[in-house]
Design a protein around this motif. Structure first.
Motif, mmCIF file in Angstrom:
data_model
loop_
_atom_site.group_PDB
_atom_site.id
_atom_site.type_symbol
_atom_site.label_atom_id
_atom_site.label_comp_id
_atom_site.label_asym_id
_atom_site.label_seq_id
_atom_site.Cartn_x
_atom_site.Cartn_y
_atom_site.Cartn_z
ATOM 1 N N HIS A 16 0.684 -1.275 0.047
ATOM 2 C CA HIS A 16 -0.043 0.114 -0.020
ATOM 3 C C HIS A 16 0.694 1.134 -0.081
ATOM 4 O O HIS A 16 0.187 2.429 -0.516
ATOM 5 N N SER A 17 2.030 1.227 0.391
ATOM 6 C CA SER A 17 3.026 2.317 0.537
ATOM 7 C C SER A 17 3.701 2.820 -0.890
ATOM 8 O O SER A 17 3.877 3.871 -1.150
ATOM 9 N N HIS A 18 3.711 1.617 -1.619
ATOM 10 C CA HIS A 18 4.678 1.717 -2.581
ATOM 11 C C HIS A 18 4.034 1.479 -4.149
ATOM 12 O O HIS A 18 4.639 1.615 -5.203
ATOM 13 N N SER A 19 2.980 0.766 -4.129
ATOM 14 C CA SER A 19 2.223 0.211 -5.206
ATOM 15 C C SER A 19 2.233 1.099 -6.205
ATOM 16 O O SER A 19 2.249 0.857 -7.560
ATOM 17 N N ARG A 20 1.557 2.270 -6.037
ATOM 18 C CA ARG A 20 1.448 3.314 -7.064
ATOM 19 C C ARG A 20 2.653 3.973 -7.494
ATOM 20 O O ARG A 20 2.804 4.098 -8.696
ATOM 21 N N TRP A 21 3.663 4.096 -6.639
ATOM 22 C CA TRP A 21 4.779 4.689 -7.045
ATOM 23 C C TRP A 21 5.423 3.754 -8.112
ATOM 24 O O TRP A 21 5.933 3.924 -9.291
ATOM 25 N N LEU A 22 5.418 2.096 -7.673
ATOM 26 C CA LEU A 22 6.059 1.331 -8.450
ATOM 27 C C LEU A 22 5.358 1.265 -9.743
ATOM 28 O O LEU A 22 6.008 1.140 -10.857
ATOM 29 N N LEU A 23 4.217 1.263 -10.040
ATOM 30 C CA LEU A 23 3.525 1.389 -11.195
ATOM 31 C C LEU A 23 3.885 2.669 -12.335
ATOM 32 O O LEU A 23 4.178 2.174 -13.277
ATOM 33 N N GLY A 24 4.084 3.740 -11.493
ATOM 34 C CA GLY A 24 4.669 4.600 -12.229
ATOM 35 C C GLY A 24 6.068 4.449 -12.726
ATOM 36 O O GLY A 24 6.393 4.881 -13.846
ATOM 37 N N PHE A 25 6.929 3.913 -11.992
ATOM 38 C CA PHE A 25 8.246 3.705 -12.114
ATOM 39 C C PHE A 25 8.216 2.736 -13.465
ATOM 40 O O PHE A 25 9.124 2.858 -14.340
ATOM 41 N N LEU A 26 7.365 1.725 -13.315
ATOM 42 C CA LEU A 26 7.170 0.613 -14.364
ATOM 43 C C LEU A 26 6.658 1.223 -15.670
ATOM 44 O O LEU A 26 7.047 0.819 -16.750
ATOM 45 N N TYR A 27 5.630 2.002 -15.622
ATOM 46 C CA TYR A 27 5.053 2.446 -16.776
ATOM 47 C C TYR A 27 5.878 3.309 -17.699
ATOM 48 O O TYR A 27 5.999 3.241 -18.797
ATOM 49 N N ARG A 28 7.025 4.062 -16.970
ATOM 50 C CA ARG A 28 7.875 4.956 -17.452
ATOM 51 C C ARG A 28 8.873 4.205 -18.272
ATOM 52 O O ARG A 28 9.194 4.637 -19.387
ATOM 53 N N ARG A 29 9.005 3.003 -17.991
ATOM 54 C CA ARG A 29 10.050 1.997 -18.500
ATOM 55 C C ARG A 29 9.410 1.309 -19.611
ATOM 56 O O ARG A 29 9.965 1.047 -20.677
ATOM 57 N N LEU A 30 8.236 0.862 -19.653
ATOM 58 C CA LEU A 30 7.462 -0.035 -20.338
ATOM 59 C C LEU A 30 6.630 0.488 -21.475
ATOM 60 O O LEU A 30 6.293 0.109 -22.550
ATOM 61 N N GLY A 31 6.017 1.566 -20.920
ATOM 62 C CA GLY A 31 5.069 2.535 -21.738
ATOM 63 C C GLY A 31 3.598 1.711 -21.934
ATOM 64 O O GLY A 31 2.723 2.144 -22.761
ATOM 65 N N SER A 32 3.323 0.780 -21.167
ATOM 66 C CA SER A 32 2.244 0.118 -20.987
ATOM 67 C C SER A 32 1.675 -0.077 -19.805
ATOM 68 O O SER A 32 2.502 -0.799 -18.801
ATOM 69 N N ARG A 33 0.434 0.492 -19.524
ATOM 70 C CA ARG A 33 -0.024 0.184 -18.176
ATOM 71 C C ARG A 33 -0.480 -1.123 -17.646
ATOM 72 O O ARG A 33 -0.240 -1.556 -16.587
ATOM 73 N N CYS A 34 -0.858 -2.127 -18.714
ATOM 74 C CA CYS A 34 -1.187 -3.414 -18.246
ATOM 75 C C CYS A 34 0.297 -4.129 -17.865
ATOM 76 O O CYS A 34 0.269 -4.843 -17.103
ATOM 77 N N ASP A 35 1.195 -3.875 -18.867
ATOM 78 C CA ASP A 35 2.461 -4.558 -18.460
ATOM 79 C C ASP A 35 3.321 -4.004 -17.258
ATOM 80 O O ASP A 35 3.492 -5.029 -16.355
ATOM 81 N N ALA A 36 3.009 -2.754 -17.045
ATOM 82 C CA ALA A 36 3.633 -2.145 -15.837
ATOM 83 C C ALA A 36 2.781 -2.801 -14.541
ATOM 84 O O ALA A 36 3.216 -3.333 -13.437
ATOM 85 N N ALA A 37 1.623 -3.034 -14.559
ATOM 86 C CA ALA A 37 0.696 -3.702 -13.471
ATOM 87 C C ALA A 37 0.871 -5.120 -13.123
ATOM 88 O O ALA A 37 0.995 -5.571 -12.376
ATOM 89 N N ASP A 38 1.345 -5.752 -14.320
ATOM 90 C CA ASP A 38 1.566 -7.269 -14.129
ATOM 91 C C ASP A 38 2.934 -7.368 -13.394
ATOM 92 O O ASP A 38 3.252 -8.236 -12.708
ATOM 93 N N LEU A 39 3.930 -6.515 -13.834
ATOM 94 C CA LEU A 39 5.362 -6.538 -13.173
ATOM 95 C C LEU A 39 5.269 -6.053 -11.670
ATOM 96 O O LEU A 39 6.081 -6.611 -11.109
#
Length: 176
Positions: A16-39
């Motif tokens: 709960h503290s970091h999942s949103r931050w991590l989603l943004g971190f991964l989205y910036r790298r992958l360019g796909s919200r679905c792939d970021a959410a999976d990772l």
């Protein structure tokens, strides 16, 4: 030692503290919200399998980012492998095209073989690829790797053993 309820609470808090931050971190790298959410989910699954204590929020984010970066590399590698196979498949006549189910099985098998190759020591992997992909003879592989033919035989025996183990795992004969 951390008890199961404490571990669940700590991972729950971490999520709960970091999942949103991590989603943004991964989205910036992958360019796909679905792939970021999976990772994001894969990252927290890894933490469940390897729980640890952190020295504050900075340590938590650093650990999460390290795991996530590794998962991104795996993701890109899998995509590249799948794209290469799909390009090769596109050049085949339609009569030879596999069904969607067969495609899924083939892609998963390719990923398993790729992962197995990555687990091999460097020279073993190189010898195996030079023999199987390039069709080189033992003496040519030995010259390329700067080792004797006897060592090439050992390398290839090791690689074939790993292939046999993978085949048995894929056939469901072996269980981890």
């Amino acid at each position: 030692m951390v008890s199961i309820p404490e571990l669940n609470t700590s991972i729950h808090t971490l999520y709960h503290s970091h999942s949103r931050w991590l989603l943004g971190f991964l989205y910036r790298r992958l360019g796909s919200r679905c792939d970021a959410a999976d990772l994001v989910q894969d990252t927290f699954l890894r933490i469940l399998n390897r729980p640890r204590q952190f020295d504050g929020e900075r340590g938590e984010r650093s650990y999460l980012a390290t795991i996530a970066r590794g998962l991104c590399v795996d993701h890109w590698r899998r995509q590249k492998l799948e794209q290469a196979w799909l390009q090769q498949l596109a050049s085949q006549p339609e009569a030879l095209q596999p069904s969607p189910e067969q495609r899924a099985i083939i892609v998963e098998t390719l990923h398993e073989v790729d992962a197995m190759l990555l687990r091999l020591p460097g020279k073993v992997r190189q010898a195996f690829l030079l023999a199987q992909i390039d069709g080189l003879a033992y003496r040519d592989i030995a010259a390329h790797l700067g080792v004797g033919e006897r060592m090439v035989k050992k390398y290839l025996a090791q690689a074939f053993l790993h292939c046999a183990i993978l085949e048995a795992e894929l056939d469901g004969v072996l269980v981890e």
